[in-house]
Every structure is written in C-alpha cells, then in structure tokens.
Design a protein around this motif. Structure first.
Motif, short mmCIF file in Angstrom:
data_model
loop_
_atom_site.label_atom_id
_atom_site.label_comp_id
_atom_site.label_asym_id
_atom_site.label_seq_id
_atom_site.Cartn_x
_atom_site.Cartn_y
_atom_site.Cartn_z
N HIS A 3 36.50 56.79 40.91
CA HIS A 3 36.69 55.37 40.68
C HIS A 3 38.10 55.12 40.17
O HIS A 3 38.74 56.01 39.60
N TYR A 21 34.38 51.83 42.48
CA TYR A 21 33.78 53.12 42.82
C TYR A 21 33.71 53.27 44.33
O TYR A 21 33.38 52.32 45.06
N THR A 22 34.00 54.47 44.80
CA THR A 22 33.91 54.79 46.22
C THR A 22 33.06 56.04 46.39
O THR A 22 32.97 56.87 45.48
N LYS A 26 34.73 60.36 51.98
CA LYS A 26 35.57 59.26 52.44
C LYS A 26 35.22 58.88 53.88
O LYS A 26 34.84 59.72 54.69
N LYS A 30 35.45 50.63 57.14
CA LYS A 30 35.26 49.78 55.97
C LYS A 30 33.79 49.82 55.56
O LYS A 30 32.90 49.85 56.41
N CYS A 33 30.18 46.46 49.97
CA CYS A 33 30.57 46.49 48.56
C CYS A 33 29.55 45.74 47.72
O CYS A 33 29.12 44.64 48.09
N THR A 56 26.87 54.93 44.75
CA THR A 56 27.94 55.51 45.58
C THR A 56 27.68 56.97 45.89
O THR A 56 28.27 57.52 46.82
N ASN A 62 30.70 50.89 48.44
CA ASN A 62 31.61 50.75 47.31
C ASN A 62 30.94 49.90 46.24
O ASN A 62 30.09 49.06 46.54
N ASP A 106 39.42 48.56 52.23
CA ASP A 106 38.31 49.51 52.37
C ASP A 106 36.94 48.83 52.30
O ASP A 106 35.91 49.51 52.24
#
Length: 304
Positions: A3, A21-22, A26, A30, A33, A56, A62, A106
């Motif tokens: 994050h 936070y992701t 990866k 996109k 969220c 997450t 996200n 993102d």
C-alpha cells in the motif's frame, strides 16, 4: 499487503489522506476499487487496514482507505474545528474519494464500490443512492436513523439537558467562542459522551493506547447525528447491489432499527447477520466470517 500513502483534494479544497492498497499479484489491467471510510471519530488504523488487506489478498481489487476530515492524518477546512462530524460533509467527501479513485490509471472507473462501518455504514447508504457512479454498497453495522438511534442511547431526562447544551453551543459559536466539546466515550455510561455504551468505551480506549485517536468530538457533532437519516433514500440504491451486515445484539446502532431500514431496500440486496455486538465483526472468528461474506459479495458484483 502493498500500500502507498495517498492524498486528494475535496471539492471545497480540503486535503484528505489515506492509503491505497493493491493486490500482491500485479495486473496490467485496470482493477475495480473499493472506497472505505470509518465510523464516528474512528481512524483508518482502527481495523480498516485489516479489511483492506483481506480484500486485496483475496480478490483482484484495489482498496482506498482514508481518514475523515478533521481526524487522523486528514486536514479540515480553514476556520473550522477539528474533531467535528457533519454527515453531509462526510458523505460529500466519500464522493470526492470516488472521483480520486476514478482518476487513477490503475482503477477501472466503471467499477467503484463503497464500504462503510457504523456511522459511515449509514453514509454509504446515502452515497450509494445519490451517486450513481457506485456499483456496489457494503454497509456494516450501520447507523441508519440518527433520531431513533439518539433516543435509544440518551435517556429522555438527559435529552432535555442536552438540548440546553445545543443552544448554548450555538450561542457561543455565534459570539466567536470556541465550540463545546464532549468525550466520544466515558467509562461511566451515565456521564455525557457521544457513544454511551460499555462496548464503545472498551473498543475506543483500546485503540487510544495504540493510535493517535482522540477521545473528543464537538457537541455540534452530536446535534448533527440526531438530525441525520441516511436510510431515507435506501430504496433508491437499487439497482446497485447492497450488502448490509448487522450484528444480532447491537445496542449502539440497534439491530431492529437496522433491520427495518433493510426491509425498505430493494433488490438486489443481501443481509448478513453476525453474532455478537456492534464491534464484534472487526476481529476474531467473526472477522473471518464477516470478511469472507463481504469478499464473496465483491467477487460477484464488483470483480467479475
């Protein structure tokens, strides 16, 4: 979980701060969220990070977590007091957080959900109804009707004195004096506080030892709470999906009041009743059951 510190400006120029936070894995795409905000006087460190980390870790999503204005790391408007909670301002700030999330490279701007607990559990009912950018609403142990809730928490004979304080505070402010402040919680539930229940005292005093939470709000915050009815538009959330999580023995945002509001929501809607009281969904076995149900809802409606 990964994050980063983030900040964004509200429509009236106030800087709010939080964490983004992701997922660990990866993605070149996109992602959806979830915008998350906390309850009455609470800070992002007070278990919002735990929920964001769970989501997450479990989902390709996200999470944007932020402190309400005037609390924690967030600023407030010049000339306005800190530790003040005005529902219409906080709901507007949630919409501004949505705008910030949509602006990120993102984030899929068409897949924004909102998550709120306790006071912000009510906020998301309102925002989900009036801000049509929202594609999923998660409302946890919500305050759904401030008038009914206030009159459960405050004895009628105490309310008379409280009305007198509301008047004094307005006159003091008009005369340029500092606003009156009261404790959020007190060990003695018969003493003046915003949240006069023993479980509120236990929860907040525990966090006072390990965060920069302050046991203080303006008296105006309590007056604004009594006038607030976030469930008035609950039937307008549809066709946006709604998940309401209610504790079966909640005395702070009473179970029956929340259930009545849920009955007025339209499909698609889901109800999850968890054991225990208002704060029991934040940790322990209840957290596992609670967060798993919420993740399933997000997977179905926001991450598909």
């Amino acid at each position: 979980m990964p994050h980063t510190d983030i900040s964004f400006k509200t429509s009236d120029g106030v800087t709010l701060r939080g964490w983004f936070y992701t997922p660990t894995s990866k993605s070149a795409d996109k992602l959806s969220c979830l915008v998350m905000s906390h309850g009455f006087s609470a800070l992002k460190e007070m278990d919002l990070d735990t929920f964001a980390e769970y989501f997450t870790t479990t989902l390709p999503i996200n999470c944007l977590v932020f402190d309400n204005r005037g609390f924690g790391d967030s600023d407030t408007l010049a000339g306005q007091p800190r530790q003040e909670i005005i529902p219409s301002v906080q709901t507007a700030d949630i919409s501004d957080a949505i705008t910030y999330a949509q602006s990120r490279d993102d984030v899929d701007e068409e897949k924004i959900g909102i998550w709120g607990s306790s006071y912000s559990g009510g906020h998301v009912l309102y925002v989900g109804a009036v801000d049509r950018r929202v594609k999923a609403v998660l409302s946890q142990v919500p305050c759904v009707n401030g008038w009914d809730n206030f009159n459960r928490l405050v004895r009628p004979d105490f309310a008379v004195a409280t009305n007198g304080l509301f008047q004094k505070d307005r006159l003091d402010r008009a005369a340029g004096k500092d606003p009156i402040s009261i404790p959020v919680v007190d060990e003695d539930p018969l003493k003046t506080s915003a949240l006069p229940t023993p479980d509120s005292y236990t929860f907040f005093k525990g966090w006072a030892k390990k965060s920069n939470w302050k046991n203080e709000v303006t008296l105006r915050s309590l007056e604004a709470f009594r006038a607030y009815d976030p469930s008035a538009h609950i039937h307008h959330i549809s066709p946006t999906p709604l998940l309401m999580t209610i504790a079966e023995s909640d005395v702070l945002t009473p179970t029956d009041i929340a259930l009545e509001a849920y009955s007025r929501a339209r499909e698609p809607k889901s109800l999850h009743i968890i054991p225990g009281g208002h704060f029991d969904g934040y940790s322990g076995l209840n957290f596992e059951k609670n967060s798993r149900k919420q993740a399933e809802f997000l997977k179905k409606y926001l991450c598909s």
